[in-house]
Scaffold this motif. Structure first.
Motif, PDB file in Angstrom:
ATOM      1  N   TYR A  17       0.833  -1.206   0.000  1.00 58.88           N
ATOM      2  CA  TYR A  17       0.000   0.000   0.000  1.00 58.88           C
ATOM      3  C   TYR A  17       0.868   1.257   0.000  1.00 58.88           C
ATOM      4  N   GLU A  21       1.297   4.217  -2.969  1.00 54.84           N
ATOM      5  CA  GLU A  21       1.018   5.641  -2.761  1.00 54.84           C
ATOM      6  C   GLU A  21       2.273   6.490  -2.957  1.00 54.84           C
ATOM      7  N   GLU A  24       2.844   6.987  -6.614  1.00 54.22           N
ATOM      8  CA  GLU A  24       1.911   7.972  -7.173  1.00 54.22           C
ATOM      9  C   GLU A  24       2.360   9.399  -6.827  1.00 54.22           C
ATOM     10  N   ARG A  25       2.746   9.601  -5.571  1.00 56.96           N
ATOM     11  CA  ARG A  25       3.124  10.945  -5.128  1.00 56.96           C
ATOM     12  C   ARG A  25       4.456  11.389  -5.720  1.00 56.96           C
ATOM     13  N   GLU A 258      -4.916   0.989   2.649  1.00 57.68           N
ATOM     14  CA  GLU A 258      -4.735   1.684   1.373  1.00 57.68           C
ATOM     15  C   GLU A 258      -4.417   3.155   1.611  1.00 57.68           C
ATOM     16  N   ARG A 259      -3.561   3.708   0.806  1.00 57.01           N
ATOM     17  CA  ARG A 259      -3.138   5.119   0.889  1.00 57.01           C
ATOM     18  C   ARG A 259      -2.809   5.531   2.340  1.00 57.01           C
ATOM     19  N   ALA A 262      -2.084   9.422   2.920  1.00 63.43           N
ATOM     20  CA  ALA A 262      -3.292  10.262   2.895  1.00 63.43           C
ATOM     21  C   ALA A 262      -4.133  10.004   4.153  1.00 63.43           C
TER      22      ALA A 262
END
Ligand code: ADP
Length: 282
Positions: A17, A21, A24-25, A258-259, A262
């Motif tokens: 996870y 993330e 993506e970031r 997940e994430r 965030a």
């Protein structure tokens, strides 16, 4: 702004996870350094190699690992080898140009080795010599900044290097991440592990919202950290050091969701900060 994420090394940590993330970031131009642990696997491999871990209680009441030279070598095999490279591999598979480094590479984490441990055993004080552990005193960020400027993503792990002898030394990963966040003047340090944050009672349901300590304001003297035990103590200590050193906020939260970044930034976990002392009106 460069923020620091620390991910633990306990047996049931799920890296996927976080790697999703982070990729993506990072691909969206956010800058991070990832610091990781590897303690459970080090203990497993050490047992398999016939050199099981020896945990001792220091005179000040902390539990720590006695790191003789053989342990230091096994530690570096796991932290700098299997764990570091599996994270780098996972990030490369997600399109991130990750570079794995330890604190001895480029002398990133420099400090002072203790050499011996003062311990309590069977109620008696003893001195254990030949201990390869120590404390970070200086973080040399040049190499990390060079890599980040060129678009690489640094994945950093203990050990650190002893300033005098240049021998590698075992340092706590959470406190290393805290020193790094201080040196980078990060807005936040995320310490992700397998627990939702600092719990009031470890024996009570971990998912119960009432069991989670949501905030610790270090400017408040009545702080509820007595419940922290074992490795959680080091996380709280690292968090306090980071905040005292100018980091805006430290969040202890779970990696197994997940994430997870965030999730933590949106308010999950235990948020540690120091609210500004209000000027008294004269
Ligand atoms: P790492 O792998 O980063 O060292 P750990 O998962 O070992 O991380 O660190 C958190 C551990 O701290 C938990 O697994 C838990 O067993 C322990 N712990 C002790 N006291 C507490 C507490 N009050 N709240 C949450 N965790 C605690």
């Amino acid at each position: 702004m460069i923020n620091v994420v620390k991910v633990g090394g306990s047996a049931n940590i799920q890296d996927e996870y976080l790697l999703d993330e982070l990729a993506e970031r990072v691909l969206a131009a956010e800058k991070f350094v990832l610091v990781h642990g590897g303690s459970d696997e080090t203990n497993d491999i050490a047992r398999q190699l016939g050199h099981p871990p020896r945990f001792v209680t220091s005179v000040s009441g902390f539990e720590s690992r006695y790191t003789d030279r053989r342990t230091m070598e096994i530690f570096s095999m796991v932290y700098c080898g299997r764990r570091n490279k599996s994270i780098v591999e996972g990030l490369q598979q997600r399109g991130v140009n990750a570079v794995g480094l330890s604190g001895i590479d480029g002398r990133i984490f420099e400090g002072a080795m203790k050499g011996s441990l003062k311990i309590i055993e069977d109620g008696k004080k003893k001195v254990l010599r030949g201990d390869y552990s120590g404390k970070i005193q200086k973080v040399n960020t040049e190499l990390l900044l060079l890599l980040l400027e060129q678009g690489f993503f640094p994945v950093l792990t203990p050990p650190a290097i002893d300033a005098d002898t240049s021998a590698m030394m075992n340092v706590d990963g959470d406190r290393a991440a805290a020193e790094l966040a201080k040196a980078l003047r990060s807005d936040y340090l995320l310490i992700l592990s397998t627990v939702p944050g600092l719990l009031r009672d470890l024996a009570v349901d971990h998912s119960s919202p009432e069991n989670l300590i949501r905030e610790i304001d270090l400017s408040d003297t009545n702080n509820p950290y007595e419940s922290a035990e074992g490795r959680m103590k080091k996380k709280i200590m690292g968090a306090a050091e980071a905040i005292e050193g100018g980091v805006g906020r430290v969040i202890l939260s779970t990696a197994n969701i997940e994430r997870p970044i965030a999730h933590a930034l949106a308010g999950a976990g235990t948020h540690i900060f120091s609210s500004p002392v209000l000027e008294q009106a004269v």
